[in-house]
Design a protein around this motif. Sequence first.
Motif, PDB file in Angstrom:
ATOM      1  N   LYS A 119       0.767  -5.067   7.860  1.00 57.35           N
ATOM      2  CA  LYS A 119       2.226  -5.079   7.671  1.00 57.35           C
ATOM      3  C   LYS A 119       2.590  -4.570   6.280  1.00 57.35           C
ATOM      4  CE  LYS A 119       6.068  -8.422   7.755  1.00 57.35           C
ATOM      5  NZ  LYS A 119       6.404  -9.843   8.020  1.00 57.35           N
ATOM      6  N   LEU A 120       1.858  -5.024   5.267  1.00 56.56           N
ATOM      7  CA  LEU A 120       2.135  -4.578   3.899  1.00 56.56           C
ATOM      8  C   LEU A 120       1.852  -3.089   3.736  1.00 56.56           C
ATOM      9  CD1 LEU A 120       0.734  -7.552   1.791  1.00 56.56           C
ATOM     10  CD2 LEU A 120       3.126  -7.001   2.251  1.00 56.56           C
ATOM     11  N   ASN A 121       0.829  -2.603   4.393  1.00 56.84           N
ATOM     12  CA  ASN A 121       0.506  -1.181   4.296  1.00 56.84           C
ATOM     13  C   ASN A 121       1.656  -0.313   4.799  1.00 56.84           C
ATOM     14  OD1 ASN A 121      -1.353   1.139   3.981  1.00 56.84           O
ATOM     15  ND2 ASN A 121      -1.260   1.195   6.210  1.00 56.84           N
ATOM     16  N   LYS A 122       2.372  -0.790   5.819  1.00 53.01           N
ATOM     17  CA  LYS A 122       3.490  -0.022   6.370  1.00 53.01           C
ATOM     18  C   LYS A 122       4.644   0.117   5.380  1.00 53.01           C
ATOM     19  CE  LYS A 122       2.414  -1.164  11.181  1.00 53.01           C
ATOM     20  NZ  LYS A 122       2.836  -1.888  12.408  1.00 53.01           N
ATOM     21  N   LEU A 123       4.667  -0.749   4.374  1.00 54.26           N
ATOM     22  CA  LEU A 123       5.695  -0.636   3.327  1.00 54.26           C
ATOM     23  C   LEU A 123       5.405   0.506   2.370  1.00 54.26           C
ATOM     24  CD1 LEU A 123       6.109  -4.424   2.425  1.00 54.26           C
ATOM     25  CD2 LEU A 123       7.616  -3.036   3.876  1.00 54.26           C
ATOM     26  N   ASN A 124       4.176   1.031   2.401  1.00 53.24           N
ATOM     27  CA  ASN A 124       3.748   2.110   1.514  1.00 53.24           C
ATOM     28  C   ASN A 124       4.009   1.772   0.037  1.00 53.24           C
ATOM     29  OD1 ASN A 124       2.705   4.624   0.764  1.00 53.24           O
ATOM     30  ND2 ASN A 124       4.708   5.631   0.920  1.00 53.24           N
ATOM     31  N   PRO A 125       3.469   0.633  -0.435  1.00 55.95           N
ATOM     32  CA  PRO A 125       3.725   0.251  -1.837  1.00 55.95           C
ATOM     33  C   PRO A 125       3.081   1.226  -2.812  1.00 55.95           C
ATOM     34  CG  PRO A 125       1.997  -1.109  -0.889  1.00 55.95           C
ATOM     35  CD  PRO A 125       2.559  -0.299   0.240  1.00 55.95           C
ATOM     36  N   SER A 126       3.785   1.477  -3.903  1.00 53.45           N
ATOM     37  CA  SER A 126       3.236   2.365  -4.933  1.00 53.45           C
ATOM     38  C   SER A 126       2.539   1.576  -6.034  1.00 53.45           C
ATOM     39  CB  SER A 126       4.345   3.227  -5.545  1.00 53.45           C
ATOM     40  OG  SER A 126       5.336   2.420  -6.148  1.00 53.45           O
TER      41      SER A 126
ATOM     42  N   LYS B 182      -3.845   6.718  -4.992  1.00 53.47           N
ATOM     43  CA  LYS B 182      -5.000   7.338  -4.330  1.00 53.47           C
ATOM     44  C   LYS B 182      -5.209   6.776  -2.923  1.00 53.47           C
ATOM     45  CE  LYS B 182      -7.396   8.315  -8.671  1.00 53.47           C
ATOM     46  NZ  LYS B 182      -8.628   8.102  -9.491  1.00 53.47           N
ATOM     47  N   GLY B 183      -4.205   6.088  -2.427  1.00 48.71           N
ATOM     48  CA  GLY B 183      -4.265   5.593  -1.062  1.00 48.71           C
ATOM     49  C   GLY B 183      -5.285   4.496  -0.856  1.00 48.71           C
ATOM     50  N   GLN B 184      -5.503   3.667  -1.896  1.00 48.85           N
ATOM     51  CA  GLN B 184      -6.528   2.622  -1.789  1.00 48.85           C
ATOM     52  C   GLN B 184      -6.216   1.629  -0.674  1.00 48.85           C
ATOM     53  OE1 GLN B 184      -4.994   3.713  -4.587  1.00 48.85           O
ATOM     54  NE2 GLN B 184      -6.213   3.307  -6.422  1.00 48.85           N
ATOM     55  N   LEU B 185      -4.939   1.249  -0.544  1.00 53.95           N
ATOM     56  CA  LEU B 185      -4.576   0.297   0.505  1.00 53.95           C
ATOM     57  C   LEU B 185      -4.773   0.913   1.887  1.00 53.95           C
ATOM     58  CD1 LEU B 185      -3.530  -2.397   1.464  1.00 53.95           C
ATOM     59  CD2 LEU B 185      -1.193  -1.590   1.048  1.00 53.95           C
ATOM     60  N   GLU B 186      -4.395   2.169   2.046  1.00 56.42           N
ATOM     61  CA  GLU B 186      -4.580   2.833   3.321  1.00 56.42           C
ATOM     62  C   GLU B 186      -6.050   2.878   3.717  1.00 56.42           C
ATOM     63  OE1 GLU B 186      -2.827   3.820   0.800  1.00 56.42           O
ATOM     64  OE2 GLU B 186      -0.855   4.595   1.404  1.00 56.42           O
ATOM     65  N   LYS B 187      -6.925   3.103   2.752  1.00 54.85           N
ATOM     66  CA  LYS B 187      -8.354   3.149   3.031  1.00 54.85           C
ATOM     67  C   LYS B 187      -8.884   1.772   3.455  1.00 54.85           C
ATOM     68  CE  LYS B 187      -9.106   6.972  -0.195  1.00 54.85           C
ATOM     69  NZ  LYS B 187      -9.655   7.367  -1.523  1.00 54.85           N
ATOM     70  N   LEU B 188      -8.378   0.713   2.794  1.00 59.53           N
ATOM     71  CA  LEU B 188      -8.783  -0.635   3.191  1.00 59.53           C
ATOM     72  C   LEU B 188      -8.330  -0.917   4.617  1.00 59.53           C
ATOM     73  CD1 LEU B 188      -9.845  -3.521   2.605  1.00 59.53           C
ATOM     74  CD2 LEU B 188      -7.565  -4.046   1.666  1.00 59.53           C
ATOM     75  N   VAL B 189      -7.124  -0.565   4.930  1.00 61.88           N
ATOM     76  CA  VAL B 189      -6.586  -0.799   6.266  1.00 61.88           C
ATOM     77  C   VAL B 189      -7.391  -0.039   7.327  1.00 61.88           C
ATOM     78  CG1 VAL B 189      -4.591  -0.298   7.736  1.00 61.88           C
ATOM     79  CG2 VAL B 189      -4.260  -1.452   5.542  1.00 61.88           C
ATOM     80  N   GLU B 190      -7.799   1.177   7.005  1.00 63.97           N
ATOM     81  CA  GLU B 190      -8.617   1.953   7.943  1.00 63.97           C
ATOM     82  C   GLU B 190      -9.941   1.226   8.213  1.00 63.97           C
ATOM     83  OE1 GLU B 190      -9.177   5.881   6.496  1.00 63.97           O
ATOM     84  OE2 GLU B 190      -7.054   6.431   6.660  1.00 63.97           O
ATOM     85  N   ARG B 191     -10.544   0.686   7.149  1.00 67.64           N
ATOM     86  CA  ARG B 191     -11.818  -0.038   7.327  1.00 67.64           C
ATOM     87  C   ARG B 191     -11.622  -1.304   8.161  1.00 67.64           C
ATOM     88  NH1 ARG B 191     -12.347   0.855   1.698  1.00 67.64           N
ATOM     89  NH2 ARG B 191     -12.210  -1.399   1.267  1.00 67.64           N
ATOM     90  N   MET B 192     -10.447  -1.897   8.043  1.00 69.03           N
ATOM     91  CA  MET B 192     -10.152  -3.124   8.790  1.00 69.03           C
ATOM     92  C   MET B 192      -9.826  -2.824  10.249  1.00 69.03           C
ATOM     93  SD  MET B 192      -7.798  -5.062   5.932  1.00 69.03           S
ATOM     94  CE  MET B 192      -7.340  -6.379   7.049  1.00 69.03           C
ATOM     95  N   GLY B 193      -9.520  -1.577  10.555  1.00 71.46           N
ATOM     96  CA  GLY B 193      -9.252  -1.200  11.936  1.00 71.46           C
ATOM     97  C   GLY B 193      -7.848  -1.506  12.406  1.00 71.46           C
ATOM     98  N   CYS B 194      -6.886  -1.470  11.485  1.00 73.56           N
ATOM     99  CA  CYS B 194      -5.491  -1.723  11.875  1.00 73.56           C
ATOM    100  C   CYS B 194      -4.964  -0.594  12.763  1.00 73.56           C
ATOM    101  CB  CYS B 194      -4.618  -1.834  10.633  1.00 73.56           C
ATOM    102  SG  CYS B 194      -4.892  -3.328   9.675  1.00 73.56           S
TER     103      CYS B 194
END
Length: 224
Positions: A191-198, A212-224
């Motif tokens: 849910k937080l990733n969808k906010l695209n926080p800077s 550098k998209g660190q949150l997006e990479k974590l979310v990808e590893r989590m399989g969201c």
Amino acid sequence: MIEIAKNVYQLPLLPRNSINCYVVDDLLIDAGIRASASKILKSIKSHKINAHLLTHAHADHQGSSSLICERLSIPLWTSEKEKNNAESGRVVDDYPNPRHFVARFQQLNWAGKGVKVSQTLKEGDEVGSFTVIETPGHSIGHISFFRESDRVLIAGDALVNMNLLTTLVGLNTPPALFTTDTYQMKESVCKLNKLNPSVICFGHGPVLHNDKGQLEKLVERMGC
């Protein structure tokens, strides 16, 4: 205090940013452990604080809340589901194993006294220039705070930016030992990733500029 963005300040309470609280606008968010009170009060002495908010009522976030609220004569605000722990001071009751020696240590040495909650917060409420985001999982009623204008996120422990054992920096989810519902926690991270926080501010670990998209990479590893 370290200025992070307009009217957003980090207060590192222990070395290596291992425990943090924040001042946003005229609000104090979280309050470290019981021994953090003097450092917080010294840091904010020239800053007008009108209310104290908790992301959640764990011992490393509410430890100094009672003293801060009493000394500054300010109200405490939490989510509805964190109210009972905040008022009772029983802050490890929703851990998976409240009898674990780490949980017992935190309750005995870090937790502060209970404080009456003057206002409860829910999804979409406006607090200063931020909006409340419900992010349960790490605790039953965990909330985060987001400012759309510059995409600053106060994440509490919905995310951490350090290994709590080694203190090595790195974006991750909090340990299962302290997390009420790991499935719900994963949903909150997505849910937080969808906010695209800077900019992401954590209860544990240094502030992260998410360029550098660190949150997006974590979310990808989590399989969201």
